[in-house]
Scaffold this active site. Structure first.
Site, PDB file in Angstrom:
ATOM      1  CB  THR A 107      -0.852   0.068   1.249  1.00  0.00           C
ATOM      2  OG1 THR A 107      -1.461  -1.197   1.254  1.00  0.00           O
ATOM      3  CG2 THR A 107      -1.839   1.358   1.305  1.00  0.00           C
ATOM      4  CB  SER A 139      -8.730  -0.042  -3.121  1.00  0.00           C
ATOM      5  OG  SER A 139      -9.212   0.320  -1.699  1.00  0.00           O
ATOM      6  N   GLY A 179       2.567  -3.138   8.782  1.00  0.00           N
ATOM      7  CA  GLY A 179       3.222  -3.726   9.783  1.00  0.00           C
ATOM      8  C   GLY A 179       4.684  -4.043   9.893  1.00  0.00           C
ATOM      9  NE  ARG A 232     -26.834  -6.215  35.612  1.00  0.00           N
ATOM     10  CZ  ARG A 232     -26.323  -5.468  36.532  1.00  0.00           C
ATOM     11  NH1 ARG A 232     -25.241  -6.164  37.511  1.00  0.00           N
ATOM     12  NH2 ARG A 232     -26.399  -4.310  36.683  1.00  0.00           N
ATOM     13  N   GLY A 284     -22.951  -1.284  31.324  1.00  0.00           N
ATOM     14  CA  GLY A 284     -21.676  -0.543  31.760  1.00  0.00           C
ATOM     15  C   GLY A 284     -20.579  -1.610  31.751  1.00  0.00           C
ATOM     16  CB  THR A 344     -10.019  -0.905   5.962  1.00  0.00           C
ATOM     17  OG1 THR A 344     -11.114  -0.361   6.552  1.00  0.00           O
ATOM     18  CG2 THR A 344      -9.111  -0.225   5.170  1.00  0.00           C
ATOM     19  CD  GLU A 400      -4.519  -9.439   3.857  1.00  0.00           C
ATOM     20  OE1 GLU A 400      -4.547  -9.850   2.638  1.00  0.00           O
ATOM     21  OE2 GLU A 400      -3.307  -9.224   4.410  1.00  0.00           O
ATOM     22  CG  ASP A 427     -12.877  -0.954   1.527  1.00  0.00           C
ATOM     23  OD1 ASP A 427     -12.659  -0.391   2.657  1.00  0.00           O
ATOM     24  OD2 ASP A 427     -13.743  -1.022   0.653  1.00  0.00           O
TER      25      ASP A 427
HETATM   26  C1  LIG Z   1      -3.440  -0.894  10.654  1.00  0.00           C
HETATM   27  C2  LIG Z   1      -3.443  -1.185   9.309  1.00  0.00           C
HETATM   28  C3  LIG Z   1      -2.532  -2.236   8.968  1.00  0.00           C
HETATM   29  C4  LIG Z   1      -2.038  -2.430   7.525  1.00  0.00           C
HETATM   30  N1  LIG Z   1      -1.208  -3.236   7.124  1.00  0.00           N
HETATM   31  C5  LIG Z   1      -0.749  -3.106   5.706  1.00  0.00           C
HETATM   32  C6  LIG Z   1       0.509  -4.043   5.260  1.00  0.00           C
HETATM   33  O1  LIG Z   1       1.317  -4.503   6.078  1.00  0.00           O
HETATM   34  N2  LIG Z   1       0.920  -3.743   4.045  1.00  0.00           N
HETATM   35  C7  LIG Z   1       0.375  -3.240   3.041  1.00  0.00           C
HETATM   36  O2  LIG Z   1       0.826  -3.066   2.026  1.00  0.00           O
HETATM   37  N3  LIG Z   1      -0.831  -2.473   3.639  1.00  0.00           N
HETATM   38  C8  LIG Z   1      -1.353  -2.474   4.775  1.00  0.00           C
HETATM   39  N4  LIG Z   1      -2.573  -1.721   5.149  1.00  0.00           N
HETATM   40  C9  LIG Z   1      -3.106  -0.939   4.090  1.00  0.00           C
HETATM   41  C10 LIG Z   1      -4.567  -1.567   3.652  1.00  0.00           C
HETATM   42  O3  LIG Z   1      -4.492  -2.689   2.988  1.00  0.00           O
HETATM   43  C11 LIG Z   1      -5.314  -0.502   2.914  1.00  0.00           C
HETATM   44  O4  LIG Z   1      -5.542   0.625   3.932  1.00  0.00           O
HETATM   45  C12 LIG Z   1      -6.311  -0.934   2.235  1.00  0.00           C
HETATM   46  O5  LIG Z   1      -6.010  -1.534   1.314  1.00  0.00           O
HETATM   47  C13 LIG Z   1      -7.347   0.277   1.812  1.00  0.00           C
HETATM   48  O6  LIG Z   1      -6.668   1.255   1.303  1.00  0.00           O
HETATM   49  P1  LIG Z   1      -6.771   2.867   1.448  1.00  0.00           P
HETATM   50  O7  LIG Z   1      -6.487   2.859   2.886  1.00  0.00           O
HETATM   51  O8  LIG Z   1      -5.853   3.563   0.707  1.00  0.00           O
HETATM   52  O9  LIG Z   1      -8.187   3.232   1.281  1.00  0.00           O
HETATM   53  P2  LIG Z   1      -8.741   3.527  -0.210  1.00  0.00           P
HETATM   54  O10 LIG Z   1      -8.463   2.609  -1.239  1.00  0.00           O
HETATM   55  O11 LIG Z   1      -8.648   4.962  -0.379  1.00  0.00           O
HETATM   56  O12 LIG Z   1     -10.434   3.529   0.030  1.00  0.00           O
HETATM   57  C14 LIG Z   1     -11.231   4.563   0.900  1.00  0.00           C
HETATM   58  C15 LIG Z   1     -12.559   3.982   0.880  1.00  0.00           C
HETATM   59  O13 LIG Z   1     -13.078   4.376  -0.514  1.00  0.00           O
HETATM   60  C16 LIG Z   1     -13.685   3.346  -0.694  1.00  0.00           C
HETATM   61  N5  LIG Z   1     -13.308   3.018  -2.483  1.00  0.00           N
HETATM   62  C17 LIG Z   1     -12.202   2.779  -2.918  1.00  0.00           C
HETATM   63  N6  LIG Z   1     -12.063   2.523  -4.110  1.00  0.00           N
HETATM   64  C18 LIG Z   1     -13.640   2.457  -4.408  1.00  0.00           C
HETATM   65  C19 LIG Z   1     -14.253   2.313  -5.660  1.00  0.00           C
HETATM   66  N7  LIG Z   1     -13.585   2.104  -6.776  1.00  0.00           N
HETATM   67  N8  LIG Z   1     -15.442   2.275  -5.784  1.00  0.00           N
HETATM   68  C20 LIG Z   1     -16.101   2.475  -4.383  1.00  0.00           C
HETATM   69  N9  LIG Z   1     -15.739   2.972  -3.275  1.00  0.00           N
HETATM   70  C21 LIG Z   1     -14.233   2.686  -3.164  1.00  0.00           C
HETATM   71  C22 LIG Z   1     -13.221   2.104  -0.110  1.00  0.00           C
HETATM   72  O14 LIG Z   1     -14.462   1.228  -0.019  1.00  0.00           O
HETATM   73  C23 LIG Z   1     -12.846   2.646   1.474  1.00  0.00           C
HETATM   74  O15 LIG Z   1     -13.947   2.632   2.145  1.00  0.00           O
HETATM   75  C24 LIG Z   1      -2.736  -1.829   6.385  1.00  0.00           C
HETATM   76  C25 LIG Z   1      -3.696  -0.609   7.003  1.00  0.00           C
HETATM   77  C26 LIG Z   1      -3.911  -0.445   8.119  1.00  0.00           C
HETATM   78  C27 LIG Z   1      -5.043   0.667   8.581  1.00  0.00           C
END
Ligand SMILES: Cc1cc2nc3c(=O)[nH]c(=O)nc-3n(C[C@H](O)[C@H](O)[C@H](O)COP(=O)(O)OP(=O)(O)OC[C@H]3O[C@@H](n4cnc5c(N)ncnc54)[C@H](O)[C@@H]3O)c2cc1C
Length: 709
Positions: A170, A176, A209, A343, A433, A454, A456, A458
């Site tokens: 990412t 995504s 990570g 409870r 509570g 989100t 693996e 979204d």
């Molecule tokens: C705690 C954590 C650990 C992670 N670990 C890793 C890791 O180890 N390695 C790694 O590579 N990544 C990692 N990630 C990244 C994670 O895989 C991405 O956050 C995820 O793929 C989503 O990408 P983004 O955050 O850019 O969201 P975006 O892709 O920008 O999406 C944001 C929102 O827009 C919506 N959206 C996007 N495109 C479309 C579309 N075409 N149509 C409709 N809706 C859409 C989505 O549904 C989402 O709700 C991690 C993220 C977090 C927060």
């Protein structure tokens, strides 16, 4: 290796002793037609354990070990160091070996590996996910995208944790849409090296990570450029930190992501590269290679197919999140249902006895349909896990099976991860509570699992992939169709066919519904009718979208894209409906294997509750499409309420079958303490009454005084 002396008999709780249940305190359920039946808890527990039962039982032993438990109140740094230390213990025990090649000390047990991983969620989701990054992403990328040379050279240290690693896919600017990432890996034939470079801020790798602090190397995804041609995203092994000092290597930079909304045992962070040189051999070249002179070759001609094939090898993350969140939902329900049977709140008709929460219909409504959904997920997850194992063991590794596996994972992961958040929140509220206290675990689990929807993939993006596959399959049926066929399809005749064949028209008829509830509901209890209703909803939605898209078949790309976007919401809804159908099918198939009559009856009610809850949830669709009459839709709700009352006496047995032990549950409110408090309070008032020491109630005193004149 893990202590494999599994104590299956201990891990699978008996009906008499579910973790946290106290026989004295579990309230006598209200009389109901179902109370005389008995669930064979051990039998159901075995069914829920699924195809990798022994591995799960072994992993539960690990999850019971206090050294692996989530600790509250630590600083960010302490949490991270604790998680790393936990992983080191696991590495010493060999917990992580299962997925890896036998020649490197592994077991080549793809499905078993995921089953074990999933069980760790009850210990600590941070441990689970940091381990998932190390072994399920970083090492798995080397395994699946690399070749034998990489396995020999790089895997042993990744497996042993000698080299903690990040999986750098990412970017801040693209999550995504991985195909659009900005990082480049440009081949230099002069030195036979790749130059890894971050061209702009949005191309920083983010959220990774192990990148915040511990990572010494990373599997970095970048656009492979050689001889001036971009061959698309490939994966490269890149050292990032000095193993001793943990300082970044020259050309590598980064930042810590800091505190997150959960999973704070993991050091997520950012990485960027300034012309960092790595040897040509660090391209993980299973699906695409660059010769010394810069010539690119690949066994897969189409760049698009190559990209999806590479990503497909990493499907295990999605598969395992489906299983993990199902277990977390079960754990939340175990806590909330145990508490709800102990409870007491508000006086009952019996003097001196208050109602237990689970005797309230509303409380049953909040928890039991979610229990039914969780049951469905256990069975559908096992189907998914077997499909995964078939492909990744090599037993049935065909293109078609891989595609089917990816579609099923993309459909089930969203449903189960959303379900977990919804269930943990409801369980939290259902415990009042107490549910908000960190010691009772519901808030911690909820915040740790938040991001599972989100990462693996979204959820909404994954469902869109499923929707596209449904459309492709649908269009395949019409390959070579005449204009007349298409006109029929556009007119909705195809959907109409399913509508007639499944007897759905019959259940949609108003006239037949004029009889009582029993009559109205009878047809809906039939499994063929249920399947037809669920399948018809998918087919009708896909057909309607197909008809819309067909109208712009010959239009410009921009118009086609616009038409697609206008139908996107409907497509995602269709995909969700398809996922629900898969869950229903898996539960139905599992139910058919249950021979014990009482158990089958009770599980049949759970199955009905799951199915009727789906009908109720989608009642607006069924009504507006004439699949259910208003009368029958009302009967659905009434029948759900009847099922709740029938299942109430079996709620604890149904949760006991999840097999959680006290060490896995670790929530004081589910330990039996509430029952002891309630018993003590009741005994106190009873003793006061018996001894004539109880003060007289004001109303009664006034009445007495008035009578005296
Ligand atoms: C705690 C954590 C650990 C992670 N670990 C890793 C890791 O180890 N390695 C790694 O590579 N990544 C990692 N990630 C990244 C994670 O895989 C991405 O956050 C995820 O793929 C989503 O990408 P983004 O955050 O850019 O969201 P975006 O892709 O920008 O999406 C944001 C929102 O827009 C919506 N959206 C996007 N495109 C479309 C579309 N075409 N149509 C409709 N809706 C859409 C989505 O549904 C989402 O709700 C991690 C993220 C977090 C927060």
């Amino acid at each position: 290796m893990v202590d494999t002396a599994a104590r299956a008999d201990e891990s699978v709780r008996t009906p008499e002793a579910p973790a946290g249940a106290s026989a004295s305190a579990a309230s006598a359920p209200p009389a109901s037609g179902g109370a005389a039946l008995k669930l064979d808890v051990e039998l159901v527990a075995r069914k829920l354990l699924g195809s990798f039962a022994q591995v799960r039982l072994d992993a539960r032993e690990v999850a019971r070990d206090p050294r692996f438990h989530r600790a509250e109140g630590l600083t960010l740094d302490e949490q991270r160091e604790r998680t790393l230390a936990q992983m080191r213990i696991q590495a010493e025990q060999g917990f992580q070996l299962r997925a890896f090649p036998k020649r490197l000390g592994g077991f080549e047990d793809a499905g078993g590996n995921l089953a074990g991983f999933e069980e760790l969620v009850s210990a600590d989701p941070s441990l689970q996910i940091k381990g998932g990054v190390q072994w399920g992403l970083f090492a798995a990328a080397i395994l699946h995208l690399g070749t034998a040379e990489h396995h020999d050279r790089l895997l042993p240290d990744a497996i042993s944790l000698a080299v903690p690693g990040a999986f750098a896919m990412t970017e801040t600017g693209h999550g995504s849409d991985v195909a659009a990432i900005g990082t480049t890996a440009t081949y230099d034939p002069e030195t036979e090296e790749f130059v890894i470079h971050t061209p702009f801020r949005a191309a920083w790798k983010d959220y990774l990570g192990n990148a915040g602090k511990h990572g010494v190397a990373a599997t970095v995804f970048a656009q492979l450029v050689t001889n001036g041609v971009n061959h698309g995203v490939h994966c490269f092994y890149v050292p990032i930190r000095d193993a001793e000092t943990l300082e970044f290597l020259p050309g590598v930079g980064g930042e810590d992501d800091g505190y997150k909304g959960g999973l704070n045992g993991i050091d997520n962070g950012r990485l960027h590269f300034d012309h960092v040189r790595i040897p040509r051999s660090n391209l993980l070249n299973r699906y695409g290679d660059v010769a010394a002179d810069g010539t690119y070759t690949s066994s897969i001609d189409s760049p698009g197919r190559r990209f999806f094939t590479m990503l497909g090898t990493l499907v295990q993350g999605r598969v395992s999140l489906d299983g993990s969140t199902t277990i977390a939902s079960a754990l939340g329900l175990h806590i909330a249902l145990t508490y709800a049977t102990q409870r007491r709140q508000f006086a009952s008709a019996t003097p001196g006895v208050e109602h237990v929460l689970l005797d309230y219909q509303r409380h049953q409504r909040r928890l039991l349909p979610r229990l039914a959904q969780t049951y469905a997920q256990y069975f559908s997850h096992d189907v998914l896990l077997r499909a995964f194992d078939d492909v990744f063991s090599g037993r049935a590794d065909t293109d078609e099976n891989r595609q089917n596996l990816e579609t099923l994972a993309a459909a089930l992961k969203p449903l189960s991860t959303w379900h977990a958040l919804d269930t943990l929140q409801e369980a939290r509220e259902a415990c009042g509570g107490s549910g908000f206290l960190a010691e009772n675990r519901l808030t911690g689990l909820r915040s740790d699992l938040d991001i599972y929807v989100t990462f693996e993939g979204d959820n909404n993006v994954l469902l869109q992939l499923v929707g596209k596959r449904l459309l492709t399959d649908y269009a395949t049926q019409f390959k070579g169709a005449t204009k007349g066929d298409l006109a029929k399809f556009a007119a909705g005749q195809v959907a109409g066919k399913a509508y007639n064949e499944g007897g759905i028209r019959r259940v949609g008829q108003n006239l037949a519904d004029l009889a009582g509830l029993g009559h109205s509901i009878e047809a809906l209890k039939d499994h063929d009718t249920q399947r037809a209703l669920l399948q018809d909803r998918v087919d009708t939605m896909v057909a309607a979208i197909g008809a819309e898209l067909n109208k712009v078949r010959k239009a410009s790309a921009a118009e086609q894209a616009e038409a697609f976007n206008e139908n996107q919401d409907a497509l995602i809804e269709a995909a969700r409906a398809w996922g629900e159908l898969q869950q229903w099918q898996a539960f139905t198939d599992a139910l058919e294997t249950v021979e014990d009559a009482g158990t089958r009856k009770i599980l049949g009610w759970v199955h009905s509750l799951f199915t009727f809850t789906l009908f109720e949830k989608h009642a607006a669709w069924y009504l507006s499409h004439g699949r259910l009459s208003g009368r029958r839709a009302q009967a659905v709700t009434a029948y759900i309420n009847r099922l709740l009352a029938r299942l109430r006496p079996h709620a604890l047995d149904l949760t006991a079958a999840f097999g959680f032990t006290d060490e896995q549950v670790r929530a004081p409110i589910a330990s039996g303490a509430e029952a002891i408090r309630q018993d003590e309070a009741m005994a106190y008032y009873a003793n006061q009454r018996e001894a004539g020491l109880a003060p007289v109630d004001e109303k009664a005193a006034k009445k007495k005084a008035a009578a005296r004149g």
